[in-house]
Write a protein that holds these residues in place. Structure first.
Motif, PDB file in Angstrom:
ATOM      1  N   TYR A  15       2.361 -13.634  -0.012  1.00  0.00           N
ATOM      2  CA  TYR A  15       2.649 -12.918  -1.164  1.00  0.00           C
ATOM      3  C   TYR A  15       1.516 -11.921  -1.650  1.00  0.00           C
ATOM      4  N   THR A  16       0.463 -12.035  -0.997  1.00  0.00           N
ATOM      5  CA  THR A  16      -0.527 -11.415  -1.491  1.00  0.00           C
ATOM      6  C   THR A  16      -0.238  -9.836  -1.521  1.00  0.00           C
ATOM      7  N   GLN A  17       0.051  -9.166  -0.678  1.00  0.00           N
ATOM      8  CA  GLN A  17       0.658  -7.687  -0.669  1.00  0.00           C
ATOM      9  C   GLN A  17       1.780  -7.641  -1.595  1.00  0.00           C
ATOM     10  N   LEU A  18       2.536  -8.546  -1.827  1.00  0.00           N
ATOM     11  CA  LEU A  18       3.477  -8.309  -2.723  1.00  0.00           C
ATOM     12  C   LEU A  18       2.864  -8.123  -4.247  1.00  0.00           C
ATOM     13  N   LEU A  19       1.823  -8.974  -4.315  1.00  0.00           N
ATOM     14  CA  LEU A  19       1.132  -9.193  -5.759  1.00  0.00           C
ATOM     15  C   LEU A  19       0.479  -7.722  -5.947  1.00  0.00           C
ATOM     16  N   ALA A  20      -0.021  -7.017  -4.765  1.00  0.00           N
ATOM     17  CA  ALA A  20      -0.799  -5.788  -5.096  1.00  0.00           C
ATOM     18  C   ALA A  20       0.185  -4.558  -5.337  1.00  0.00           C
ATOM     19  N   ARG A  21       1.508  -4.833  -4.489  1.00  0.00           N
ATOM     20  CA  ARG A  21       2.459  -3.645  -4.974  1.00  0.00           C
ATOM     21  C   ARG A  21       2.917  -3.810  -6.325  1.00  0.00           C
ATOM     22  N   ARG A  22       2.977  -5.039  -6.751  1.00  0.00           N
ATOM     23  CA  ARG A  22       3.441  -5.204  -8.392  1.00  0.00           C
ATOM     24  C   ARG A  22       2.387  -4.668  -9.179  1.00  0.00           C
ATOM     25  N   VAL A  23       1.315  -4.661  -8.958  1.00  0.00           N
ATOM     26  CA  VAL A  23       0.241  -4.033  -9.959  1.00  0.00           C
ATOM     27  C   VAL A  23       0.325  -2.733  -9.631  1.00  0.00           C
ATOM     28  N   ARG A  24       0.516  -2.127  -8.508  1.00  0.00           N
ATOM     29  CA  ARG A  24       0.370  -0.503  -8.210  1.00  0.00           C
ATOM     30  C   ARG A  24       1.604  -0.201  -9.028  1.00  0.00           C
ATOM     31  N   ASN A  25       2.553  -0.842  -8.729  1.00  0.00           N
ATOM     32  CA  ASN A  25       4.011  -0.440  -9.566  1.00  0.00           C
ATOM     33  C   ASN A  25       3.676  -0.064 -11.014  1.00  0.00           C
ATOM     34  N   LEU A  26       2.893  -0.756 -11.575  1.00  0.00           N
ATOM     35  CA  LEU A  26       2.401  -0.587 -13.124  1.00  0.00           C
ATOM     36  C   LEU A  26       1.317   0.488 -13.219  1.00  0.00           C
ATOM     37  N   ASN A  27       1.238   1.532 -12.384  1.00  0.00           N
ATOM     38  CA  ASN A  27       0.268   2.643 -11.971  1.00  0.00           C
ATOM     39  C   ASN A  27      -1.129   2.239 -12.193  1.00  0.00           C
ATOM     40  N   VAL A  28      -1.452   0.957 -11.862  1.00  0.00           N
ATOM     41  CA  VAL A  28      -2.933   0.526 -11.495  1.00  0.00           C
ATOM     42  C   VAL A  28      -3.120   0.371 -10.113  1.00  0.00           C
ATOM     43  N   TYR A  29      -4.231   0.943  -9.633  1.00  0.00           N
ATOM     44  CA  TYR A  29      -4.519   0.775  -8.297  1.00  0.00           C
ATOM     45  C   TYR A  29      -5.391  -0.510  -7.827  1.00  0.00           C
ATOM     46  N   ALA A  30      -4.571  -1.292  -7.052  1.00  0.00           N
ATOM     47  CA  ALA A  30      -5.141  -2.594  -6.748  1.00  0.00           C
ATOM     48  C   ALA A  30      -5.621  -2.435  -5.230  1.00  0.00           C
ATOM     49  N   GLU A  31      -6.460  -3.107  -4.736  1.00  0.00           N
ATOM     50  CA  GLU A  31      -6.855  -3.286  -3.468  1.00  0.00           C
ATOM     51  C   GLU A  31      -6.983  -4.581  -2.842  1.00  0.00           C
ATOM     52  N   VAL A  32      -6.760  -4.942  -1.806  1.00  0.00           N
ATOM     53  CA  VAL A  32      -6.554  -6.460  -1.240  1.00  0.00           C
ATOM     54  C   VAL A  32      -7.907  -6.546  -0.370  1.00  0.00           C
ATOM     55  N   ASN A  47     -15.420   1.144 -11.135  1.00  0.00           N
ATOM     56  CA  ASN A  47     -14.202   1.123 -12.005  1.00  0.00           C
ATOM     57  C   ASN A  47     -13.535  -0.001 -12.298  1.00  0.00           C
ATOM     58  N   LEU A  48     -13.999  -1.304 -11.422  1.00  0.00           N
ATOM     59  CA  LEU A  48     -13.543  -2.671 -11.709  1.00  0.00           C
ATOM     60  C   LEU A  48     -13.176  -2.985 -13.021  1.00  0.00           C
ATOM     61  N   LYS A  49     -11.959  -3.542 -13.230  1.00  0.00           N
ATOM     62  CA  LYS A  49     -11.506  -3.971 -14.503  1.00  0.00           C
ATOM     63  C   LYS A  49     -11.291  -5.540 -14.473  1.00  0.00           C
ATOM     64  N   ALA A  50     -10.992  -5.927 -13.282  1.00  0.00           N
ATOM     65  CA  ALA A  50     -10.318  -7.296 -13.155  1.00  0.00           C
ATOM     66  C   ALA A  50     -10.259  -7.627 -11.853  1.00  0.00           C
ATOM     67  N   ILE A  51     -10.120  -9.378 -11.543  1.00  0.00           N
ATOM     68  CA  ILE A  51     -10.231  -9.689 -10.252  1.00  0.00           C
ATOM     69  C   ILE A  51      -8.905 -10.690 -10.238  1.00  0.00           C
ATOM     70  N   ILE A  52      -8.179 -10.518  -9.142  1.00  0.00           N
ATOM     71  CA  ILE A  52      -7.072 -11.613  -9.192  1.00  0.00           C
ATOM     72  C   ILE A  52      -7.412 -12.451  -7.890  1.00  0.00           C
ATOM     73  N   LEU A  53      -7.111 -13.696  -7.845  1.00  0.00           N
ATOM     74  CA  LEU A  53      -7.303 -14.598  -6.926  1.00  0.00           C
ATOM     75  C   LEU A  53      -5.862 -14.922  -6.174  1.00  0.00           C
ATOM     76  N   SER A  54      -5.599 -14.746  -4.947  1.00  0.00           N
ATOM     77  CA  SER A  54      -4.253 -14.914  -4.433  1.00  0.00           C
ATOM     78  C   SER A  54      -4.029 -16.294  -4.184  1.00  0.00           C
ATOM     79  N   GLY A  55      -2.670 -16.572  -3.804  1.00  0.00           N
ATOM     80  CA  GLY A  55      -2.413 -17.751  -3.122  1.00  0.00           C
ATOM     81  C   GLY A  55      -2.994 -17.966  -1.668  1.00  0.00           C
ATOM     82  N   GLY A  56      -2.598 -19.081  -1.393  1.00  0.00           N
ATOM     83  CA  GLY A  56      -3.036 -19.329   0.280  1.00  0.00           C
ATOM     84  C   GLY A  56      -2.467 -20.627   0.570  1.00  0.00           C
ATOM     85  N   PRO A  57      -2.575 -20.992   1.919  1.00  0.00           N
ATOM     86  CA  PRO A  57      -1.936 -22.042   2.690  1.00  0.00           C
ATOM     87  C   PRO A  57      -2.712 -23.417   2.494  1.00  0.00           C
TER      88      PRO A  57
END
Length: 513
Positions: A15-32, A47-57
């Motif tokens: 789901y990591t890339q889906l998470l990035a897509r959701r953020v970008r869809n809000l007009n904020v550039y997210a990089e994985v 210009n870093l504003k925040a960090i998101i730690l993804s899920g994982g197996p």
């Protein structure tokens, strides 16, 4: 990128890339990026504003579990942990995570324990979220409080002083009813992000990058006629003009009359150097005897490069090979150094040889499919091309299941053309995200007239999706399917049975191979 505001540290979740897509869809550039970056690495993002730690197996309590540099918590930016990310935060701040008695997977109700939390601004108590975990939090980390729970687990935690948040569920998945609102809360109310991710800005920036990268050199691009290669061609052409030569390779794996249609359309719409190369028999030869999907994809990729190398010699040495590679291609091929498991190798990513004679030029590599389409529209590419359904780089090579032959491809071409033509005629084509036919390596007994037949089975596939990372099958009208099946059976020699694939992604992929 200089406009990167959100960094997503990847721990291997699909789901990591889906998470990035959701953020970008809000007009904020997210990089994985990979999880193992240091504080110094992240400080380079001005210009870093925040960090998101993804899920994982993984499980955080195992000795080989993935972890992060604890100094990242001293960057003075908000941090959000999702699923594994929340469990990692718990472990690193003295809490405890253990194997649950039963896995919590699927839809769950979220009950808010602290409605004053900024993360849950405008969120309804009892809202539906999507869970996917076997471990659960059994002891809160120091300095944190529980702000939400489900029927069976701690669902969210917060340290408001440090601006560190954790959610056990996946807000990025559409099954989480108010997940987008939660992400908005984190991005704008907590992290103070700016809405500055626009396709027009991407285009101008990318054009300058292409000019600087290419200089006076020549570029060749593998043109398929699909959305990705078309947009890549238009973007590169805008940057360097006639230094670009597009090569349409007729691999024998294209759709019905594809080569002619593409050449006619491009000659009409674009002022580009375009060349058609028919090497279909060469591709059939390299695919002979191959049945494994990965082997086929890599054989096709290798042959592509051989064709381009030969064409480059005729052009007196093109330095760059341009491709319409997009973000999901990279993710599913797992070629970016992340820890996500490989789903399938894309011929333009995982299928490239180690001794590639070109420098790669992939201007769309960081974009999702809908972003690619938005770029195409900004560049003035006709809707007829932009709205085409995706077509895999290996073409019919991965839609003929098992060994690929010309006869099988010819059968598949006819069946697919009937399906797509009917979708267009019924005004359904633009209502679905991707539709196609797959030829199965199975023959069945049938009756046509008074004669027994023993012919192939084909599968119709139609899905709806936002980002092609997840998808659901299309509920096409039964009368429509009945008409398509009747036409295929009566018009396509070699087919006597048609089935309809209703598998979602996950657990299936959109393509069968």
């Amino acid at each position: 990128m200089s406009n990167t505001q959100i960094l997503i540290l990847d721990f291997g979740s699909q789901y990591t890339q889906l998470l990035a897509r959701r953020v970008r869809n809000l007009n904020v550039y997210a990089e994985v990026i990979p999880f193992d970056k240091t504080k110094a690495d992240l400080e380079k993002y001005i210009n870093l504003k925040a960090i998101i730690l993804s899920g994982g197996p993984n499980s955080v309590y195992l000795s080989e579990a993935y972890t992060i540099d604890k100094e990242l918590f001293n960057l003075n930016v908000p941090i959000l942990g999702v699923c594994y990310g929340m469990q990692l935060i718990t472990e690193m701040f003295g809490g405890k995570v253990e194997l649950a008695d039963s896995q919590e997977f699927g839809k769950a109700s979220l009950f808010l324990d602290d409605t004053s939390s900024l993360l849950f601004k405008n969120i309804s108590d009892g809202t539906q979220v999507w869970m996917s975990h076997a471990d659960h939090l059994t002891q809160l980390p120091q300095g944190f409080k529980q702000i939400a729970h489900s029927d069976s687990s701690v669902a969210a935690i917060e340290n408001s002083e440090k601006q560190i948040y954790g959610i056990q569920f996946h807000a990025e998945v559409t099954h989480s009813e108010q997940g987008t609102q939660m992400l908005e809360n984190f991005l704008f109310d907590i992290s103070k992000c700016q809405k500055d991710w626009e396709m027009s800005e991407f285009i101008s920036s990318k054009i300058e990058t292409i000019k600087k990268t290419v200089g006076d050199e020549q570029v060749i691009l593998g043109l398929s006629g699909g959305v990705d290669s078309s947009v890549a061609a238009a973007l590169i052409s805008k940057a360097i003009g006639k230094q670009l030569t597009c090569i349409l390779v007729d691999t024998g794996l294209l759709r019905k009359d594809e080569a002619k249609k593409v050449m006619d359309l491009y000659n009409k719409e674009f002022d580009m150097n375009i060349k058609l190369v028919d090497v279909s028999q060469d591709f059939y030869n390299v695919l002979e005897g191959l049945t494994d999907p990965e082997d086929k994809r890599k054989a096709i990729g290798k042959k592509f490069i051989e064709v381009f190398t030969e064409q480059a010699r005729e052009m007196k040495g093109a330095k760059f090979l341009a491709q319409g590679t997009i973000y999901p291609d990279v993710i599913e091929s797992s070629s970016n150094g992340h820890v996500s498991k490989t789903i399938k190798s894309h011929h333009n990513v995982g299928g490239l040889p180690d001794d590639l004679k070109f420098e790669l030029l992939e201007p769309l590599r960081d974009l999702f499919k809908d972003e690619v389409r938005a770029v195409g529209r900004e560049l003035g590419i006709p809707d007829l091309m932009i709205d085409r359904h995706p077509f895999p780089g290996p073409g019919l090579g991965v839609r003929v299941i098992g060994e690929v032959t010309k006869d099988k491809c010819d059968i598949l071409r006819e069946a697919d053309d009937i399906f797509i033509s009917n979708l267009i005629e019924a005004n359904l084509y633009n209502e679905v995200s991707q539709a196609f036919v797959t030829l199965l390596p199975v023959k069945t007994v049938g009756v046509m007239g008074d004669n027994r037949t023993y012919d192939y089975v084909v599968a119709l596939r139609s899905v709806n999706t936002i980002d092609f990372m997840t998808a659901t099958s299309t509920h096409l009208p039964w009368e429509f399917l009945d008409k398509v099946v009747n036409e295929i059976i009566n018009r396509v020699d070699g087919v006597n049975r048609v089935v309809y694939d209703i598998t979602s992604k996950p657990p299936g992929t959109i393509e069968w191979e």
